[in-house]
Design an enzyme around this catalytic site. Sequence first.
Site, PDB file in Angstrom:
ATOM      1  N   GLU A  52       5.663  -6.571   7.384  1.00  0.00           N
ATOM      2  CA  GLU A  52       5.176  -5.459   8.208  1.00  0.00           C
ATOM      3  C   GLU A  52       5.809  -5.367   9.587  1.00  0.00           C
ATOM      4  O   GLU A  52       5.834  -4.290  10.185  1.00  0.00           O
ATOM      5  CB  GLU A  52       3.650  -5.544   8.340  1.00  0.00           C
ATOM      6  CG  GLU A  52       2.887  -5.220   7.070  1.00  0.00           C
ATOM      7  CD  GLU A  52       2.808  -6.380   6.091  1.00  0.00           C
ATOM      8  OE1 GLU A  52       2.325  -6.178   4.967  1.00  0.00           O
ATOM      9  OE2 GLU A  52       3.245  -7.497   6.442  1.00  0.00           O
ATOM     10  N   GLY A  82       0.837  -1.197   0.000  1.00  0.00           N
ATOM     11  CA  GLY A  82       0.000   0.000   0.000  1.00  0.00           C
ATOM     12  C   GLY A  82       0.865   1.238   0.000  1.00  0.00           C
ATOM     13  O   GLY A  82       2.098   1.158   0.017  1.00  0.00           O
ATOM     14  N   GLY A 136       0.113  -5.136   0.683  1.00  0.00           N
ATOM     15  CA  GLY A 136      -1.126  -4.925  -0.062  1.00  0.00           C
ATOM     16  C   GLY A 136      -1.215  -5.747  -1.335  1.00  0.00           C
ATOM     17  O   GLY A 136      -2.313  -6.070  -1.807  1.00  0.00           O
ATOM     18  N   ASP A 169      -1.604  -7.225   7.525  1.00  0.00           N
ATOM     19  CA  ASP A 169      -3.041  -6.953   7.374  1.00  0.00           C
ATOM     20  C   ASP A 169      -3.560  -7.414   6.013  1.00  0.00           C
ATOM     21  O   ASP A 169      -3.110  -8.418   5.503  1.00  0.00           O
ATOM     22  CB  ASP A 169      -3.326  -5.463   7.628  1.00  0.00           C
ATOM     23  CG  ASP A 169      -2.724  -4.544   6.577  1.00  0.00           C
ATOM     24  OD1 ASP A 169      -1.685  -4.896   5.975  1.00  0.00           O
ATOM     25  OD2 ASP A 169      -3.288  -3.448   6.349  1.00  0.00           O
TER      26      ASP A 169
END
Length: 353
Positions: free
Chosen positions: A137, A65, A114, A145
């Site tokens: 992450e 992302g 992402g 996530d």
Amino acid sequence: MTQDVNIHKHGRVGHISLNRPKALHALTLEMCHAMSAALTDWADDDEVEAIILDHAEGRGFCAGGDIAFLRNSALNDGGVSGRKFFHDEYQLNHQMMTYAKPIVAFMDGITMGGGVGIALPAKFRVATENTRFAMPETGIGLFPDVGGGWHLSRLGGRLGQFLALTGARLDGSECLWAGIATHYVPSDLLADLKARIIEKPDRIGGILSEPVGTPPKARIEDNADLIRKHFASDSYEDILASLEAAHEDGDVWATKERDTLGTKSPQTCKVALRQLKESADLNSFADNMVMEYRIASRVLVRPDFAEGVRAVITDKTNDPKWDPPTPQDVSEELIASIFAPLPEGEEWVPLNT
């Protein structure tokens, strides 16, 4: 319509091609919205039978992302715009996960964060020799996530916990071995395969399964027993102790993984272990995304995220000062507060609800 994603229809196949090469096709909010809108349109279009998802050029499929945007939100608007990004990105992840028509994701390059979130919901996930898959992450104080809790907790052999904590990178053959990819194809065959899928979208499985040679041996297979042994616990301290004991016995692999974990955010590592443990017991992907949005809303504005991005991505000094600094300093109360329900009206909801 944003120029960062190319959206076309080729007869009976919808085609989404990420087109932000200088950022390794990292997702912006506008890209998420454009993809969601296209999928919504095609869901109601009887002519469209399948979807191809790929990238326009370069060595990235999708590197994640828009991290710089998220850090700016954490530092300058109290996380408001960052939470909006997470909310809508997670709607796209869920929309793809529950999509009625088959999606073929060509993970021909860097597939991280992402990028994992949009690749793993696809029914067909094609890896190549260029695939580099990771959920890195813990190194930037975020958490795995975009559905990572759901996908990683279901890999088996504690591989998901290993990937979530260490941020280890898998190549294409390792992705196939782990079940992350459904097919492995040399990249020089992709153009022909896509053309054949466009011609016969009702035969995707057969087209992808035709003989394309034997993929290289998955290196991680040799470490599967070590991963299962040392990452068996849902307690981060237990995992560290297991690796430390093996290090003292001269185990080179354990020493390497212990040292890797020593660079990661202790808060994120504890969040990830609880996230995967809870997700394994959830009945729906939507429930998982509710949980992950709660986590995202909070870790976005906690110290480790802005500091991790500064150290790893912005300044590239690789010297993050984590807060809390050690696993022992990350209290159960802190973790519980990160997972707690959000106020009424602020919880994540799927698209069109």
